[in-house]
Design an enzyme around this catalytic site. Structure first.
Site, PDB file in Angstrom:
ATOM      1  N   HIS A 133     -72.972 -28.828   4.406  1.00 23.95           N
ATOM      2  CA  HIS A 133     -71.688 -29.604   4.488  1.00 23.95           C
ATOM      3  C   HIS A 133     -70.963 -28.752   3.818  1.00 23.95           C
ATOM      4  CE1 HIS A 133     -67.625 -31.948   3.834  1.00 23.95           C
ATOM      5  NE2 HIS A 133     -67.750 -31.231   2.935  1.00 23.95           N
ATOM      6  N   GLU A 134     -70.719 -28.110   2.097  1.00 19.86           N
ATOM      7  CA  GLU A 134     -70.522 -27.114   1.828  1.00 19.86           C
ATOM      8  C   GLU A 134     -70.316 -26.033   2.446  1.00 19.86           C
ATOM      9  OE1 GLU A 134     -69.354 -29.936  -0.891  1.00 19.86           O
ATOM     10  OE2 GLU A 134     -68.184 -28.061  -0.671  1.00 19.86           O
ATOM     11  N   HIS A 143     -61.898 -29.510   6.356  1.00 20.31           N
ATOM     12  CA  HIS A 143     -62.467 -31.134   6.704  1.00 20.31           C
ATOM     13  C   HIS A 143     -62.059 -31.755   7.893  1.00 20.31           C
ATOM     14  CE1 HIS A 143     -62.934 -31.976   1.939  1.00 20.31           C
ATOM     15  NE2 HIS A 143     -64.108 -31.878   2.933  1.00 20.31           N
TER      16      HIS A 143
END
Length: 415
Positions: A133-134, A143
């Site tokens: 995700h990061e 997002h």
């Protein structure tokens, strides 16, 4: 808002896309450095999780990632507590904000050291998924509005069969394009979602630029895989991919392999070690394997698929066996002398590979030999594996190794 989440804010765009684009890197080969690791996981497990996080994005884009252990890196991953001299955003202890990352081309990715980072369990926070995700942020994604997408702002928990959501793929490909068909395409997914058990005492991580390999394979989708010890990495014209433990990609496969070969004829991958052979289709082991190697001497040196006669060649010492995967084989006439078929190659090669242009390459120690269509070593060989095949740079700035050619063949290849 009380749920565990990413530290990046959520200003969704108002267009038809469900993801937010924050920027992009102006290059597609990025170096990364892991500055430290969490205390809640064994070092080799944590490193494996971080490397797999990069793989999710390289599988669906032309991006390639290379780990460096010193000096400058485009993307830098680190763990720290509530406060850090090197981070302007404080963490808040266990729960709530788990990690945050800078947008391109800043490259910092920070994880909260106070979290219970885990892998292959529903306990704590899964490091692999959060890291992926990061890294999405570090590559330019904001997002997503889809709650099941990797890039959703709230952590949805551990998913043993995790894969990128179509919205994740659409977002990253909007930035960098689809994967080149010559290396693989976006439909191929390396099945790292069922992360297998890792050896408790893995071998030291090898240096791909040492030049020495245990095996080499031109695999599915035209990807070139290099094996050394318990690790494997991909090789492309733009550089080296991240290192993975062999068992992280091919569940149940040991390290320190003798030979590896992929057959486009059958779609089978065969791995050899000692007196056993393993068969996989992509990254799944075929039922009934591993099996005892019969008709061929154990502890092979190398293997390759020869498209000219659609046979697999197995090498040991100064001899070779020719094997038809779909027929009964009379191997009593083997081994035959390697030099009776391949002129100018060394005995006991450590690896071998046939290329898409019909040429054949043999590897031994830190050198490799290229053979033409007449199966004779071409002028200018042997060459240095590190510089000419792995595309590693010389340690001395602004110098070029003898020969000046940084491709494995004078024709130019795109492995």
């Amino acid at each position: 808002m009380r749920q565990p989440r990413c530290g990046l804010e959520d200003p969704f765009n108002q267009r038809t896309l469900k993801y937010l684009l924050l920027g992009r890197w102006r290059k597609k080969h990025l170096k990364f450095r892991i500055l430290n690791l969490p205390s809640t996981l064994p070092a080799h497990t944590a490193r494996e999780a971080l490397l797999q996080a990069f793989q999710y994005w390289s599988d669906v884009t032309p991006l390639t990632f290379q780990e460096v252990h010193a000096g400058w890196a485009d993307i830098r991953l680190s763990f720290h507590g509530r406060q850090s001299l090197y981070c302007s955003k404080d963490f808040d202890g266990p729960g709530r904000v788990l990690a945050h990352a800078d947008i391109p081309e800043l490259g910092s990715v920070h994880f909260d050291e106070d979290e219970l980072w885990t892998e292959r369990t529903y306990r704590g926070v899964n490091l692999r998924i959060i890291a992926a995700h990061e890294l999405g942020h570090a590559l330019g994604l904001g997002h997503s509005r889809y709650t099941q997408a990797l890039m959703a702002p709230v952590y949805a928990g551990y998913r043993p069969h995790f894969k990128l959501h179509p919205d994740d793929v659409a977002g990253i490909q909007a930035l960098y394009g689809k994967k080149s068909p010559g290396i693989g395409d976006e439909e191929e997914e390396m099945e790292t979602s069922t992360v297998p058990q890792v050896p408790t005492e893995p071998s030291p991580m090898p240096d791909p630029c040492s030049g020495e390999v245990d095996a080499m394979m031109l695999g599915p989708r035209g990807k070139t895989y290099a094996f050394k010890g318990n690790y494997v990495w991909t090789v492309t014209d733009s550089g080296l991919g991240p290192l993975f433990q062999v068992s992280a990609l091919w569940e149940g496969l040991p390290g320190n392999l003798d030979a590896a070969v992929y057959s486009p004829r059958t779609q089978w991958i065969h791995f050899f070690k000692g007196n056993k052979v393993w068969r996989y289709i992509n990254f799944r082991m075929s039922p009934g394997f591993p099996k005892i190697l019969s008709g061929v001497e154990p502890n092979l040196d190398a293997a390759l698929y020869w498209p000219r006669n659609k046979k697999v060649f197995l090498f040991k010492g100064s001899g070779y066996w020719q094997w038809d995967e779909l027929a009964r084989n009379d191997l009593s006439r083997y081994p035959k002398p390697i030099k009776g078929l391949f002129t100018g190659v060394p005995d006991q090669p450590s690896a071998a590979i046939s290329w898409r242009d019909g040429c054949v390459y043999f590897f031994k120690d830190k050198q490799y030999w290229g053979l033409n269509w007449q199966l004779r070593v071409e002028k200018g060989y042997p060459r240095d594996i590190a510089y000419n095949w792995m595309h590693c740079r010389p340690h001395t700035p602004d110098t070029t190794p003898s020969g000046g050619d940084t491709s494995p063949s004078a024709r130019g290849t795109d492995h």
